[in-house]
Structures are given as structure tokens and as C-alpha cells.
Design a protein around this motif. Structure first.
Motif, short mmCIF file in Angstrom:
data_model
loop_
_atom_site.label_atom_id
_atom_site.label_comp_id
_atom_site.label_asym_id
_atom_site.label_seq_id
_atom_site.Cartn_x
_atom_site.Cartn_y
_atom_site.Cartn_z
N SER A 266 -9.36 9.14 0.39
CA SER A 266 -8.56 8.90 1.58
C SER A 266 -7.15 9.46 1.42
O SER A 266 -6.68 9.74 0.30
N ALA A 267 -6.47 9.61 2.57
CA ALA A 267 -5.08 10.09 2.54
C ALA A 267 -4.19 9.11 1.80
O ALA A 267 -3.24 9.52 1.11
N LEU A 268 -4.47 7.82 1.92
CA LEU A 268 -3.67 6.80 1.23
C LEU A 268 -3.72 7.01 -0.27
O LEU A 268 -2.69 6.88 -0.96
N GLU A 269 -4.88 7.33 -0.81
CA GLU A 269 -5.01 7.53 -2.25
C GLU A 269 -4.17 8.72 -2.72
O GLU A 269 -3.59 8.69 -3.80
N GLN A 270 -4.11 9.76 -1.91
CA GLN A 270 -3.31 10.92 -2.29
C GLN A 270 -1.82 10.61 -2.23
O GLN A 270 -1.05 11.07 -3.09
N VAL A 271 -1.42 9.82 -1.26
CA VAL A 271 -0.02 9.39 -1.18
C VAL A 271 0.34 8.55 -2.40
O VAL A 271 1.41 8.71 -3.00
N VAL A 272 -0.57 7.66 -2.78
CA VAL A 272 -0.36 6.80 -3.95
C VAL A 272 -0.24 7.66 -5.21
O VAL A 272 0.62 7.42 -6.06
N SER A 273 -1.10 8.66 -5.34
CA SER A 273 -1.03 9.55 -6.50
C SER A 273 0.32 10.25 -6.58
O SER A 273 0.89 10.43 -7.65
N MET A 274 0.83 10.66 -5.43
CA MET A 274 2.14 11.34 -5.40
C MET A 274 3.26 10.41 -5.85
O MET A 274 4.23 10.85 -6.47
N GLN A 275 3.12 9.13 -5.55
CA GLN A 275 4.20 8.20 -5.87
C GLN A 275 4.44 8.12 -7.37
O GLN A 275 5.59 8.12 -7.83
N TYR A 276 3.37 8.03 -8.18
CA TYR A 276 3.60 7.89 -9.62
C TYR A 276 3.67 9.22 -10.35
O TYR A 276 4.21 9.29 -11.45
N SER A 277 3.16 10.29 -9.75
CA SER A 277 3.15 11.58 -10.46
C SER A 277 4.22 12.54 -9.97
O SER A 277 4.60 13.48 -10.69
N VAL A 278 4.72 12.36 -8.74
CA VAL A 278 5.72 13.27 -8.18
C VAL A 278 7.03 12.55 -7.89
O VAL A 278 8.11 13.01 -8.28
N VAL A 279 6.95 11.38 -7.22
CA VAL A 279 8.16 10.67 -6.80
C VAL A 279 8.88 10.02 -7.99
O VAL A 279 10.10 10.15 -8.12
N THR A 280 8.14 9.34 -8.85
CA THR A 280 8.76 8.65 -9.99
C THR A 280 9.53 9.60 -10.91
O THR A 280 10.68 9.32 -11.28
#
Length: 311
Positions: A266-280
Motif C-alpha cells: 500500500s501507499a501507506l507502507e511506502q510512506v512509512v518506509s520513507m519516514q525511517y529511511s529518508v526523513v530520519t
């Protein structure tokens, strides 16, 4: 490629974030800017801490490790994402996918350990200031940092070796912008029970232990701050803790959700992945270092020295 006398898929296809060419160009620009800011921010911290002797303290020793890891973590994920956003063939080789999974797990596990170590260091500094220099001596700091990297490596090795026992015979479409364990396990033709049990155990043992250390450290810091008579001192501690807790919440919340819930693409899972791998990795240098008066003063000293050398 042969695995257990059966043919495995030679490549995986990363379906990515969007199929719209215009959206892909926009996303490329956004993630390129984020990546460059992440690299500049973290490498700047490394440079400042290395060149300024005033920052040769336990806290900045750990932040130097964190900055290096964040630059590395972002480089594991974002370059391949940028490549696929401009490429028609959004593929990644079998070994490339497994390498990325291994490095993602390594980076995530090491990040969790280093964040908890930074919290423990702040606990010692705020709650036991008179013993801080003795407690957080060079040997202790080196041991804590070394243990963080070692735990990350062993966690990655264990989970990657178990994943390597799986057989992938097709399909090869990964509903994500990068190779991560949950979506890749969906493609396994063999029983993924061992890998699932391993990653859940990792999340339970490593995630819970580091989270307890984090919450315990910040709880004691807040209790100590409440007993300080100086309003300025309380405000400074609360400001620091709140920003740290924000980063920790984003990292842990997104990581736990991603690796403990069934993958669906889902799109939510990709957003979540971005949070810990890109945003953090983007937020850490600004939250932990660049907001600090000591770092700002050190940056001014570095720039002053450079200007004097220039003229």
C-alpha cells in the motif's frame, strides 16, 4: 541463478512510487534535494566535530557516529530510488536486492542502538553531571559505539542468511521503491516462517530493549528538569527532549509498523518506509546537532579560520 536446483528470478522489478512521468520528475527533484541536504547536513557535522576540539566530548563522539550512519543509511536507499524514478526499466539484480536488504537492516538496527546510546549519554549529563566525565569515559564511549555497530552487523547477518534460504521463483514485482524484507518475503515460493520469526524476534528483543533505554533515559531527564528552579534551564531541557523524542517516535513508530504488520504494497507502507529511511537521516543532524549553540559556535570558528586562510 540456481538455488537448491531450482531456477530463481534473476532480477526484481521495483514498482516504485508512481507511474506518471510528470510525477516521477517532481519526485526525483524532491528526493534529490532531500538527499543532498542529508549528505551536507551529516557531513558538515562530521567536519565540525573533527576539526573543533571544543566538541571532543562524549555527546559529540556519539553524534559523529550517528551522522556517519545517517549519511550511509540515506545512501543505501535514495540513489536507487532516484535512478528508478528516471528509468523505464525499474529493476534491481537478485544480489543487489539482497545487499540492499542487508544494509537496510544493518543501518536500522545500528540507528536504534545509537539513538538509545545518545539518550543514555544525555541522562548521565543531566541527572549525574558531577560523575558524567568519569562515567562516560573514553573506554565506555568506545565500547557503547562499538557494541551498536556490532549489534547492527549481527542482526543484519542473521536475518539476511535466513532470507537467503528462501526460494524465489516468481513473480518478481516488489510493491515498494526499495528492496526491504517485508515486501520481498511476499514473493518467496518457499515457507518464509523462519525469516518472519527472525525479524519479529529482532523487533521484540532489539526494539524493546533500546526503546526501554530511550524512554527510561528521557523520563529521568524530564523528572530532573522538573526539579530545577531555573525556568531557563527547564525550558532548554524540555526543548531538547521534545525534539529528540520526536525523532525517536518517527523512527520507532514507522519501523515497528513496517516490520511487524503484513506487507500489502500500500501507499501507506511506502510512506512509512520513507519516514525511517529518508526523513530520519535528514532530521537527525538538525535536531541533535545544528540547533546546539556549541555546534553553531564551532561552525563560526571553522568559517573564521577558513576566511583567515583565504585572505
Amino acid at each position: 541463478m540456481e538455488v537448491g536446483n531450482e531456477t530463481s528470478v534473476p532480477v526484481f522489478v521495483l514498482l516504485g512510487l508512481s507511474n506518471n512521468p510528470q510525477v516521477q520528475v517532481l519526485l526525483f527533484v524532491v528526493f534529490l534535494v532531500i538527499y543532498l541536504l542529508t549528505l551536507v547536513g551529516n557531513l558538515l557535522i562530521l567536519l565540525i566535530i573533527h576539526t573543533d576540539s571544543h566538541l571532543h566530548t562524549p555527546m559529540y563522539f556519539f553524534l559523529r557516529h550517528l551522522s556517519f550512519l545517517d549519511a550511509f543509511y540515506s545512501s543505501v536507499m535514495v540513489p536507487k530510488l532516484l535512478e528508478n524514478l528516471l528509468s523505464k526499466m525499474k529493476t534491481i539484480s537478485f544480489h543487489g536486492c539482497f545487499t540492499q536488504i542487508s544494509l537496510v537492516i544493518f543501518s536500522g538496527a545500528t540507528e536504534a542502538c545509537l539513538l538509545s546510546v545518545v539518550a543514555y549519554d544525555r541522562f548521565q549529563a543531566v541527572c549525574h553531571p558531577l560523575l558524567y566525565v568519569v562515567t562516560m569515559n573514553r573506554r565506555v564511549c568506545t565500547g557503547l559505539a562499538g557494541a551498536s555497530w556490532a549489534i547492527g552487523m549481527s542482526t543484519s547477518l542473521m536475518n539476511t542468511l535466513l532470507l537467503a534460504q528462501q526460494h524465489f521463483c516468481g513473480p518478481n514485482l516488489i510493491r515498494n521503491f526499495a528492496c526491504e524484507l517485508p515486501p520481498v518475503l511476499l514473493l518467496a515460493c518457499s515457507d518464509p516462517y523462519g525469516s518472519i520469526a527472525s525479524i519479529l524476534t529482532t523487533m521484540l528483543v532489539l526494539g524493546l530493549s533500546t526503546l526501554v533505554l530511550l524512554l527510561g533515559s528521557y523520563s529521568h531527564i524530564i523528572m530532573t528538569a522538573l526539579g530545577i528552579n531555573s525556568a531557563t534551564g527547564r525550558s532548554k531541557i524540555f526543548s531538547t527532549c521534545s525534539s529528540h523524542v520526536l525523532v525517536v517516535t518517527i523512527f520507532y513508530g514507522s519501523g515497528v509498523f513496517r516490520y511487524t504488520t503484513p506487507a500489502s504494497g500500500s501507499a501507506l507502507e511506502q510512506v512509512v518506509s520513507m519516514q525511517y529511511s529518508v526523513v530520519t537521516p535528514l532530521l537527525n543532524p538538525f535536531i541533535y546537532s545544528l540547533r546546539n549553540k556549541e555546534v553553531k559556535a564551532a561552525l563560526r570558528r571553522v568559517l573564521d579560520r577558513k576566511s583567515r586562510l583565504t585572505f
